[in-house]
Enzyme design. Structure first.
Site, PDB file in Angstrom:
ATOM      1  N   ASP A 105       0.201  15.845  17.677  1.00 22.30           N
ATOM      2  CA  ASP A 105       0.308  15.294  19.031  1.00 22.30           C
ATOM      3  C   ASP A 105       1.767  15.314  19.468  1.00 22.30           C
ATOM      4  O   ASP A 105       2.678  15.320  18.631  1.00 22.30           O
ATOM      5  CB  ASP A 105      -0.182  13.839  19.065  1.00 22.30           C
ATOM      6  CG  ASP A 105      -1.657  13.734  18.712  1.00 22.30           C
ATOM      7  OD1 ASP A 105      -2.374  14.747  18.871  1.00 22.30           O
ATOM      8  OD2 ASP A 105      -2.076  12.645  18.281  1.00 22.30           O
TER       9      ASP A 105
HETATM   10  N1  URA Z   1      -3.849  12.694  13.809  1.00 22.63           N
HETATM   11  C1  URA Z   1      -3.437  12.223  15.018  1.00 22.63           C
HETATM   12  O1  URA Z   1      -3.982  11.273  15.546  1.00 22.63           O
HETATM   13  N2  URA Z   1      -2.380  12.833  15.583  1.00 22.63           N
HETATM   14  C2  URA Z   1      -1.717  13.858  15.043  1.00 22.63           C
HETATM   15  O2  URA Z   1      -0.753  14.350  15.630  1.00 22.63           O
HETATM   16  C3  URA Z   1      -2.151  14.342  13.792  1.00 22.63           C
HETATM   17  C4  URA Z   1      -3.229  13.731  13.194  1.00 22.63           C
END
Ligand code: URA
Length: 248
Positions: A105
């Site tokens: 993310d």
């Molecule tokens: N899980 C999440 O919620 N975000 C990420 O960036 C990676 C794994």
């Protein structure tokens, strides 16, 4: 194809560009048996024998990079608004066809693997291969043994999806816990949704390991290095109990 010897050494993860200059000056690099000192000497990695400290280095067809992704950068190859992980690849390591093997993310930091090897990326991303990914999640409040055990056994997400079991380690307890969590899947916002399913919000998230390869602790946020062949093997190592049971 001829490239500069210092570029060969850095793109093949033998040395950084500045270490390469040192190695050359010290006479540690031989091309076809002759020590070379000039960093701009052009070599043909497929035709010339390149020896460093006595060991011959062949040419790797593909490139594998470890990036320590900072916040605010998107795991995409291009984006009209935000900086992408590819924008952080230094010019000497750029080549056509690079892409991030898996997404973090925008607000997640840590290990992103960037490569031009589609087959390798598929192998580490496919849920069938169960390559573990390790994260450190900072939570908005305390978490109890019951919640940890629900997550460990395979929590059911808000939309009814049942997750596979996870491995959890409390790195720091109290009002703002820090939990290490290892998963073998890669669903959208998976870690945030897993903790949400037990009533906690993830405030900070960092990926620290892919398979058996840990993020290099000396790699600063925003920096990127080539992964050596021996470290590359560690990525595909099946390193924990989560990887031992059946298929999805
Ligand atoms: N899980 C999440 O919620 N975000 C990420 O960036 C990676 C794994």
């Amino acid at each position: 194809m001829k490239i500069r010897i210092d570029k060969f050494l850095s793109t093949q993860a033998i040395a950084t560009r500045s270490q390469a200059k040192e190695m050359l000056r010290a006479g540690r690099v031989l091309v076809n048996g002759t020590p070379v000192k000039a960093a701009d000497l052009k070599v043909d990695p497929e035709g010339d024998e390149i020896r460093v400290d006595g060991r011959v280095y062949g040419y790797q067809e593909h490139l594998y990079l470890m990036l320590n992704k900072p916040q605010g950068v998107v795991s995409a190859t291009d984006d009209k608004v935000h900086r992408t992980v590819l924008d952080l690849v230094p010019p000497e390591l750029r080549r056509r066809g690079l892409f991030p093997a898996g997404r973090l993310d925008r607000d997640t930091v840590g290990f992103v693997l960037i490569t031009d090897d589609g087959e390798f990326a598929h192998n580490i991303l496919s849920p069938r291969h169960h390559v573990p990914k390790t994260y450190e999640a900072g939570l908005d409040g305390p978490i109890g043994e019951n919640e940890l055990s629900v997550l460990a056994q395979g929590v059911v997400l808000g939309d009814g999806t049942k997750c596979r079991p996870a491995e959890l380690t409390v790195l720091q307890s109290g009002e703002r816990p820090l939990i290490q969590i290892v998963i073998v899947e890669g669903r959208y916002h998976q870690i945030k949704r897993m903790f949400a399913a037990v009533g906690r919000r993830v405030l900070t998230l960092k990926r620290t390991k892919i398979g058996g390869l840990a993020l290099d602790p000396s790699l600063k946020e925003g920096d990127c290095i080539a992964i050596s062949p021996s470290n590359l093997e560690k990525i595909q190592m099946k390193t924990n109990s989560l990887t031992e049971d059946g298929e999805d």
